[in-house]
Design a protein around this motif. Structure first.
Motif, short mmCIF file in Angstrom:
data_model
loop_
_atom_site.label_atom_id
_atom_site.label_comp_id
_atom_site.label_asym_id
_atom_site.label_seq_id
_atom_site.Cartn_x
_atom_site.Cartn_y
_atom_site.Cartn_z
N THR A 28 -16.88 -41.15 -9.48
CA THR A 28 -16.40 -39.82 -9.72
C THR A 28 -15.02 -39.39 -9.61
OG1 THR A 28 -16.42 -39.52 -7.40
CG2 THR A 28 -18.92 -38.82 -8.40
N LEU A 29 -14.66 -38.36 -10.48
CA LEU A 29 -12.45 -37.85 -10.78
C LEU A 29 -13.14 -36.91 -10.51
CD1 LEU A 29 -10.13 -38.03 -11.20
CD2 LEU A 29 -11.12 -37.81 -13.84
N SER A 39 4.54 -20.93 -1.88
CA SER A 39 4.96 -22.42 -2.45
C SER A 39 4.89 -22.32 -3.57
CB SER A 39 4.49 -23.56 -1.49
OG SER A 39 4.52 -24.57 -2.64
N GLU A 40 6.53 -23.06 -3.99
CA GLU A 40 6.45 -22.70 -5.70
C GLU A 40 5.62 -23.56 -6.26
OE1 GLU A 40 10.72 -23.59 -5.56
OE2 GLU A 40 11.41 -21.15 -5.40
N VAL A 41 5.35 -24.97 -5.27
CA VAL A 41 3.83 -25.96 -5.83
C VAL A 41 3.15 -26.01 -5.72
CG1 VAL A 41 6.25 -27.59 -5.77
CG2 VAL A 41 4.64 -27.86 -3.94
N ALA A 42 1.99 -26.66 -6.48
CA ALA A 42 0.45 -26.77 -6.08
C ALA A 42 0.46 -28.25 -5.83
CB ALA A 42 -0.05 -26.86 -7.81
N ARG A 43 -0.26 -27.88 -4.79
CA ARG A 43 -0.04 -29.27 -4.10
C ARG A 43 -1.80 -30.18 -4.47
NH1 ARG A 43 -0.41 -26.32 -0.09
NH2 ARG A 43 -1.88 -27.21 0.50
N VAL A 44 -1.61 -30.86 -5.49
CA VAL A 44 -2.65 -32.48 -6.57
C VAL A 44 -2.52 -33.71 -5.83
CG1 VAL A 44 -2.71 -32.86 -9.08
CG2 VAL A 44 -1.17 -30.61 -8.16
N GLU A 45 -4.21 -33.66 -5.47
CA GLU A 45 -4.93 -34.99 -5.29
C GLU A 45 -5.76 -34.94 -6.87
OE1 GLU A 45 -7.69 -37.07 -2.32
OE2 GLU A 45 -8.06 -34.67 -2.76
N ILE A 46 -5.50 -36.68 -7.12
CA ILE A 46 -6.78 -36.71 -8.14
C ILE A 46 -7.34 -38.01 -7.66
CG2 ILE A 46 -6.85 -38.41 -9.84
CD1 ILE A 46 -4.24 -37.45 -11.27
N ARG A 47 -8.68 -38.03 -6.91
CA ARG A 47 -8.83 -38.76 -6.32
C ARG A 47 -10.40 -39.39 -6.97
NH1 ARG A 47 -9.52 -38.43 -0.79
NH2 ARG A 47 -10.98 -39.27 0.62
N ALA A 91 -10.23 -43.80 -3.34
CA ALA A 91 -8.63 -43.71 -4.11
C ALA A 91 -8.25 -42.40 -4.33
CB ALA A 91 -8.12 -44.69 -4.69
N SER A 92 -7.23 -41.83 -4.00
CA SER A 92 -6.79 -41.15 -3.97
C SER A 92 -5.25 -41.54 -4.12
CB SER A 92 -6.88 -40.25 -3.49
OG SER A 92 -6.44 -40.56 -1.63
N LEU A 93 -4.84 -40.35 -5.47
CA LEU A 93 -3.13 -39.94 -5.07
C LEU A 93 -2.60 -37.96 -5.49
CD1 LEU A 93 -0.72 -40.79 -7.20
CD2 LEU A 93 -1.63 -40.42 -9.47
N HIS A 94 -1.93 -38.39 -5.13
CA HIS A 94 -1.15 -36.89 -5.00
C HIS A 94 0.23 -36.63 -4.95
CE1 HIS A 94 -4.24 -36.42 -1.55
NE2 HIS A 94 -3.63 -37.98 -0.88
N VAL A 137 -18.57 -44.60 -17.32
CA VAL A 137 -18.46 -43.51 -17.67
C VAL A 137 -17.99 -42.60 -16.45
CG1 VAL A 137 -20.35 -41.00 -18.42
CG2 VAL A 137 -20.17 -43.48 -19.39
N ALA A 138 -17.14 -41.16 -16.34
CA ALA A 138 -16.85 -40.32 -15.39
C ALA A 138 -17.59 -39.32 -14.73
CB ALA A 138 -15.49 -40.05 -14.66
N SER A 139 -17.90 -39.01 -14.08
CA SER A 139 -18.00 -37.63 -13.80
C SER A 139 -17.33 -36.74 -13.61
CB SER A 139 -19.45 -37.30 -12.71
OG SER A 139 -20.22 -35.74 -12.34
N ALA A 140 -16.42 -35.62 -13.90
CA ALA A 140 -15.14 -34.96 -13.12
C ALA A 140 -14.87 -33.66 -13.35
CB ALA A 140 -14.12 -35.12 -14.98
#
Length: 414
Positions: A28-29, A39-47, A91-94, A137-140
């Motif tokens: 899963t994605l 805040s001026e920014v969006a806090r993003v996570e890709i998990r 796993a996650s990326l921020h 295959v991913a489910s996003a």
């Protein structure tokens, strides 16, 4: 026998559904973005979650907007590129994403205010090149964390869990990625099914006085656009807002932005809305010196769809094409990197002449619709050789594309 014929398709459907479900669990994605006016920014996570994950993801960053990348493991940064090797099964990326972006004109094509935000998800999530094992295959999904009272509109179906949680559809991509316009915040919207397309028009609350007018205009014109481009997406989001947003229109995947001050039909009897709809419908882009093909088609249909739908008369349509021809004389050539203004007008005149030439050569059996449909078949990059090949297949040697182009060059200002 009748019972067997009835059951077989049902079983096949269940098998397909079951297979899709099993394949979707490979991994899963989740793209998660937390957005707040504080805040001026969006806090993003890709998990990523799963026993088998992509071996490597390369993110192509905008260094002015994608900031503070971090991950527990496997992340290296080099210039504008981040290489991430996820370590499963979770796993996650921020990172942080600067939402507001001002154009040279001083207006914004992406903006966060106290009450709303308008941006593109394919800017929020940068382009990603993925190394993925064959068959994986991913489910996003895309999820927003928003302040109380805020809601969202995106060109995707929401999940059952939340209206701010969307299933990502990205055909042909090994790693699905969100694309298209977004509006978040205190918003107003109108929605309807038009020619099989789930259409939603949304604006910041207090700026949505023309939402119903816009939806009615789309009900009038989308069926004719879809008749030319059968690959029209099954969802369309139209985002609109006034100052200080950029005073123009810009298409995206299954979506477009149109400034609230832009008329649905301009004084010269074209439509910026239809122009951008054609971009959404065709999904094409120009290769080297071929942007005029993409923009010429959109500008041709910006008037032609009005005419064929009965919004303007034969006389007014002829006047519009004459106006485009006159304006196009200010361009020296079609072959520029980015087509706009007189070049696009000139390209629209070429499309009009090509249509007439095809009609004449085939006794009305073929026209520009056939050319446009073929160019949009693969929803990718187009070129002049491709255009010539399509015309050749439709009319053999009866229509000379080079001669039509040369005819326009002959009447140019140069």
């Amino acid at each position: 026998m009748a019972l067997r014929l009835y059951i077989t398709p049902l079983l096949a459907l269940l098998l397909v559904a079951g297979t899709g479900s099993a394949r979707a669990t490979d991994y899963t994605l989740l793209y998660r973005a937390a957005i707040s006016p504080d805040s001026e920014v969006a806090r993003v996570e890709i998990r990523l979650r799963g026993e088998r994950l992509p071996r490597k993801l390369v993110l192509h960053l905008n260094p002015d907007r994608h900031l503070a990348l971090r991950s527990d493991a496997g992340l290296t940064l080099e210039g504008d590129t981040a290489t991430w090797k996820p370590q499963g099964p979770d796993a996650s990326l921020h990172y942080e994403f600067v939402i507001s972006e001002k154009k040279a004109s001083g207006r914004y094509d992406s903006l966060l205010t106290e009450d709303w935000a308008i941006l593109r998800s394919d800017k929020l999530i940068p382009p990603i090149t993925a190394t993925v094992a064959k068959g994986l295959v991913a489910s996003a999904e895309l999820q927003f964390e928003l302040p109380p009272g805020w809601s969202s509109a995106a060109p995707y179906a929401s999940t059952s869990e939340s209206s701010n949680h969307y299933r990502i559809v990205d055909p042909g991509r090994r790693l699905p990625r969100p694309k298209g316009w977004l509006i978040l915040g205190n918003i107003a919207s109108r929605q309807d099914m038009i020619a099989g397309v789930d259409v939603r028009v949304a604006a910041p609350a207090g700026q949505g006085g023309r939402l119903q007018d816009t939806l009615a205009f789309l009900a009038w014109t989308v069926p004719d656009v879809k008749a030319v481009f059968p690959g029209f997406p099954d969802r369309l989001l139209v985002v609109t807002a006034g100052k200080p947003m950029w005073r123009g229109g810009l298409s995206g995947t299954r979506s477009l932005f149109m400034h609230a001050d832009r008329p649905l039909i301009s004084g010269n009897r074209t439509s910026s809305m239809i122009h951008e709809l054609v971009h959404v419908a065709s999904g094409i882009n120009g290769g080297k010196d071929a942007d005029w093909i993409v923009e010429g088609l959109a500008e041709y249909y910006a008037a032609n769809i009005l005419w064929r739908s009965g919004a303007i008369s034969d006389l007014r349509y002829q006047q519009t094409m004459a106006w485009k021809e006159n304006w196009g004389r200010k361009a020296d050539t079609l072959f520029v990197k980015r087509s706009s203004g007189p070049v696009t007008a000139r390209a629209a005149v070429f499309m009009h002449r090509l249509h007439l030439a095809l009609q004449d050569a085939t006794d009305g059996a073929a026209g520009l619709d056939d050319v446009a449909r073929e160019l949009a078949r693969d929803r990718g990059r187009v070129s002049l050789p491709q255009l010539k090949q399509i015309v050749q297949e439709l009319a053999a040697d009866s229509v000379d594309v080079d001669a039509l182009i040369a005819g326009l060059e002959h009447v140019s200002a140069g």
